[in-house]
Scaffold this active site. Structure first.
Site, PDB file in Angstrom:
ATOM      1  N   SER A 152      -6.570  -3.462   2.079  1.00 14.57           N
ATOM      2  CA  SER A 152      -5.645  -2.427   2.544  1.00 14.57           C
ATOM      3  C   SER A 152      -4.232  -2.791   2.145  1.00 14.57           C
ATOM      4  O   SER A 152      -3.893  -3.977   1.996  1.00 14.57           O
ATOM      5  CB  SER A 152      -5.735  -2.312   4.075  1.00 14.57           C
ATOM      6  OG  SER A 152      -4.702  -1.506   4.587  1.00 14.57           O
ATOM      7  N   TYR A 209      -5.682  -5.539  12.997  1.00 16.56           N
ATOM      8  CA  TYR A 209      -6.149  -5.065  11.696  1.00 16.56           C
ATOM      9  C   TYR A 209      -5.319  -5.680  10.561  1.00 16.56           C
ATOM     10  O   TYR A 209      -5.866  -6.162   9.562  1.00 16.56           O
ATOM     11  CB  TYR A 209      -6.069  -3.546  11.641  1.00 16.56           C
ATOM     12  CG  TYR A 209      -6.546  -2.946  10.348  1.00 16.56           C
ATOM     13  CD1 TYR A 209      -7.903  -2.821  10.080  1.00 16.56           C
ATOM     14  CD2 TYR A 209      -5.643  -2.490   9.391  1.00 16.56           C
ATOM     15  CE1 TYR A 209      -8.344  -2.263   8.886  1.00 16.56           C
ATOM     16  CE2 TYR A 209      -6.079  -1.928   8.203  1.00 16.56           C
ATOM     17  CZ  TYR A 209      -7.433  -1.818   7.961  1.00 16.56           C
ATOM     18  OH  TYR A 209      -7.871  -1.270   6.769  1.00 16.56           O
TER      19      TYR A 209
END
Length: 331
Positions: A138, A151
């Site tokens: 990501s 995250y």
């Protein structure tokens, strides 16, 4: 030629879109996730595409469960050629507002799930000296933002872990490939089942892309291995911007991304919380942001058509060089 892929987190969201894309390109696909309904529905789509599918119901944070799943794949489908690590669970909220056990659970799944998957894949690929592991990363693995500390921390850890493994394989002269494909904000189901302490509903940071954009990039990298791939213009801007000025990125994130990750409404669209247990049902690939999500990205088109793009770039540079040479001769 038979090609066998394993997709973790393949029951929903980006993983589900990746399962569909790989099957459409001729891969046999084993789908590994916790929710039986979604796993079996994904396998049915693989079989509808004319390929073999295998349903694997397991929690990737359980190391032995992942090893057992890999054994089943090799026994029932054949040697694993591709392993895609894409599973995640999330918690939204400020760090000190998040229960310690919830934070740790998110790390165990999102980070250690990648570690367990990579270990299971490499243990089977290295003796054959072939195979490919794709890590779904990501932009938030390079730039942390508020409300998603677990995250962001997991995705940062995946970057370091993957670089370490790649360097070890290179030192050994292994032909096994490891790639990382870093994603932008995607319109997936995660925002409807994330554990949250926010006063409003969680939403992705704009611009939002459809999961098929990421799935096409993953499948392209699976067929033409490349160490690092950034998906979407926003991923490029985020990573490069943070490299240029981390202090500005801190200021911008603090100024815009607390409110920017919360929808105006306080309730609606939630279907449950999947942090510890799967949410029953088949939830497909898309979330609730279809109206604002982009189905195409010029940057990702370039990733998918890199060979054509490089040819066009070479031709353009050649023409520019010829024009410059002719101008020079005239002068």
């Amino acid at each position: 030629m038979t090609r066998v892929a394993v997709v973790t987190g393949g029951s929903a969201g980006l993983g589900r879109a990746t399962v569909r894309e790989l099957a459409a390109r001729g891969w046999d696909v084993a789908v590994l996730a916790r929710g039986r309904d979604g796993v079996e529905a994904a396998v049915a789509e693989v079989e509808a595409a004319g390929r073999r599918g295998l349903a694997l119901v397991a929690d990737v944070s359980d190391r032995q469960a992942v090893e057992d799943a890999a054994d089943r794949v090799e026994q029932e489908l054949g040697p694993i050629d591709l392993w895609v690590n894409g599973v995640m669970v999330g918690v939204f909220g400020k760090f000190l507002d998040t229960a310690a056990e919830d934070f740790e659970r998110a790390l165990h799944v999102t980070y250690l799930g990648f570690v367990n998957g990579t270990r299971a894949a490499l243990r089977r690929m290295l003796p054959r000296d072939r195979g490919h592991v794709v890590q779904v990363g990501s932009a938030l693995g390079f730039r942390g933002i508020p409300l998603q500390a677990a995250y962001c921390g997991a995705k940062h850890a995946i970057v370091g872990f993957t670089e370490s493994v790649v360097s070890e394989l290179e030192q050994q002269g292994s032909k096994v490939a490891v790639s990382r494909v870093d994603m932008p904000a995607l319109n997936t189901i995660q925002f409807q089942w994330v554990q949250s302490t926010l006063p409003h509903l969680a939403q992705p940071v704009a611009p939002i892309y459809q999961p098929e954009v990421g799935a096409r990039a993953i499948a392209t990298v699976a067929e033409r291995p490349r160490r690092r791939t950034w998906v979407g213009e926003s991923t490029v801007y985020t990573i490069l911007g943070n490299r240029i000025s981390g202090r500005f990125a801190d200021w911008y994130a603090a100024k815009t991304l607390v409110s920017g990750q919360q929808a105006p409404q306080k309730d609606g669209n939630q279907i449950g919380v999947n942090l510890y247990e799967p949410v029953p049902g088949d939830h497909g690939a898309h979330g609730v942001f279809d109206d604002s999500a982009h189905a195409w990205s010029p940057q990702t088109w370039w990733v998918e058509h890199r060979r054509l793009g490089n040819g066009l770039l070479g031709a353009a540079l050649g023409i520019a060089g010829a024009v410059a040479l002719a101008a020079g001769r005239r002068r």
